[in-house]
Write a protein that holds these residues in place. Sequence first.
Motif, PDB file in Angstrom:
ATOM      1  N   SER A   1      92.250  42.663  34.598  1.00  0.00           N
ATOM      2  CA  SER A   1      90.871  42.803  34.563  1.00  0.00           C
ATOM      3  C   SER A   1      90.088  41.268  33.939  1.00  0.00           C
ATOM      4  O   SER A   1      90.572  41.164  32.996  1.00  0.00           O
TER       5      SER A   1
ATOM      6  N   ASP B   1      97.030  44.203  41.811  1.00  0.00           N
ATOM      7  CA  ASP B   1      96.051  44.549  40.902  1.00  0.00           C
ATOM      8  C   ASP B   1      95.966  43.650  39.830  1.00  0.00           C
ATOM      9  O   ASP B   1      96.855  44.048  39.032  1.00  0.00           O
TER      10      ASP B   1
ATOM     11  N   HIS C   1      90.458  38.321  34.995  1.00  0.00           N
ATOM     12  CA  HIS C   1      91.284  36.964  35.532  1.00  0.00           C
ATOM     13  C   HIS C   1      90.442  36.936  36.863  1.00  0.00           C
ATOM     14  O   HIS C   1      90.702  37.705  37.725  1.00  0.00           O
ATOM     15  N   THR C   2      90.163  35.629  36.924  1.00  0.00           N
ATOM     16  CA  THR C   2      89.497  35.119  38.219  1.00  0.00           C
ATOM     17  C   THR C   2      90.449  34.408  39.019  1.00  0.00           C
ATOM     18  O   THR C   2      90.289  34.207  40.340  1.00  0.00           O
TER      19      THR C   2
ATOM     20  N   SER D   1      98.217  36.634  37.664  1.00  0.00           N
ATOM     21  CA  SER D   1      96.948  36.348  37.362  1.00  0.00           C
ATOM     22  C   SER D   1      96.889  35.582  36.374  1.00  0.00           C
ATOM     23  O   SER D   1      97.591  35.429  35.415  1.00  0.00           O
TER      24      SER D   1
ATOM     25  N   ASN E   1      87.319  35.208  45.388  1.00  0.00           N
ATOM     26  CA  ASN E   1      87.795  35.705  46.437  1.00  0.00           C
ATOM     27  C   ASN E   1      88.098  34.505  47.651  1.00  0.00           C
ATOM     28  O   ASN E   1      88.528  34.938  48.762  1.00  0.00           O
TER      29      ASN E   1
ATOM     30  N   ARG F   1      91.604  38.653  49.215  1.00  0.00           N
ATOM     31  CA  ARG F   1      91.143  39.133  47.986  1.00  0.00           C
ATOM     32  C   ARG F   1      89.703  39.481  48.154  1.00  0.00           C
ATOM     33  O   ARG F   1      89.099  38.885  48.492  1.00  0.00           O
TER      34      ARG F   1
ATOM     35  N   GLY G   1      86.989  40.031  43.986  1.00  0.00           N
ATOM     36  CA  GLY G   1      87.403  39.222  42.937  1.00  0.00           C
ATOM     37  C   GLY G   1      88.602  39.946  42.037  1.00  0.00           C
ATOM     38  O   GLY G   1      88.785  39.519  40.900  1.00  0.00           O
ATOM     39  N   SER G   2      88.995  40.882  42.905  1.00  0.00           N
ATOM     40  CA  SER G   2      90.047  41.781  42.142  1.00  0.00           C
ATOM     41  C   SER G   2      91.188  41.985  42.833  1.00  0.00           C
ATOM     42  O   SER G   2      91.904  41.023  43.033  1.00  0.00           O
ATOM     43  N   VAL G   3      91.301  43.036  43.557  1.00  0.00           N
ATOM     44  CA  VAL G   3      92.494  43.285  44.399  1.00  0.00           C
ATOM     45  C   VAL G   3      93.033  42.357  45.706  1.00  0.00           C
ATOM     46  O   VAL G   3      92.039  41.931  46.285  1.00  0.00           O
ATOM     47  N   SER G   4      94.228  42.271  45.733  1.00  0.00           N
ATOM     48  CA  SER G   4      94.634  41.275  46.684  1.00  0.00           C
ATOM     49  C   SER G   4      95.678  42.004  47.511  1.00  0.00           C
ATOM     50  O   SER G   4      96.436  42.815  47.067  1.00  0.00           O
TER      51      SER G   4
END
Lengths: 110, 118
Positions: free
Chosen positions: B27, B24, B29-30, B94, B52, B69, B72-75
């Motif tokens: 928040s 995670d 961070h791209t 991140s 993503n 991913r 655009g968040s969890v990977s």
Amino acid sequence: EDQVTQSPEALRLQEGESSSLNCSYTVSGLRGLFWYRQDPGKGPEFLFTLYSAGEEKEKERLKATLTKKESFLHITAPKPEDSATYLCAVNAGTASKLTFGTGTRLQVTL
Amino acid sequence: GAGVSQSPSNKVTEKGKDVELRCDPISGHTALYWYRQSLGQGLEFLIYFQGNSAPDKSGLPSDRFSAERTGGSVSTLTIQRTQQEDSAVYLCASSRQGLAGASAYEQYFGPGTRLTVT
């Protein structure tokens, strides 16, 4: 290929005994040089970014400097809590990644 | 604010099993990165996400390794048919933007997942 070499591998200092850690790099088109601190069992903690030769940054007892071939992390009057592994990394060219050195393991004793 | 989080913190698996590691990011961070740290070795880059999509997968050591991913968040990093040489600490990081732009942004790391393959 980007290369980063750190020396020494390990360094033992007495509290208050200042010293420097070295990071030599070979890259094409440096975009940034990064210093991290890593404690056992934890992820690297960001310390500094340096972008161009001649740049210096300071944080408490730490000072990072950059030339065209190397960077130094100077530790002034270290304390036992400064004991950690210090990692140097570079980003260069069009790469997205950081290339890391293998680190300097610093131990500061009373 | 909250930093990068990873789960599980430790994973022990038998050779040949599949494992999933989660990250995670911070928040907003791209950019998201996966690295691997083996005993006595430096951090080794695995894969980079911008949003993503993964424009750089050059560090994945074999086709047993994959990552995705979402939102655009969890990977998630998946290792199929694990081997003993996969034992390492897997670190996620991140940053505000990817490093292929004009500036090199610092990467913030999570605590890592220690994977042991028996």
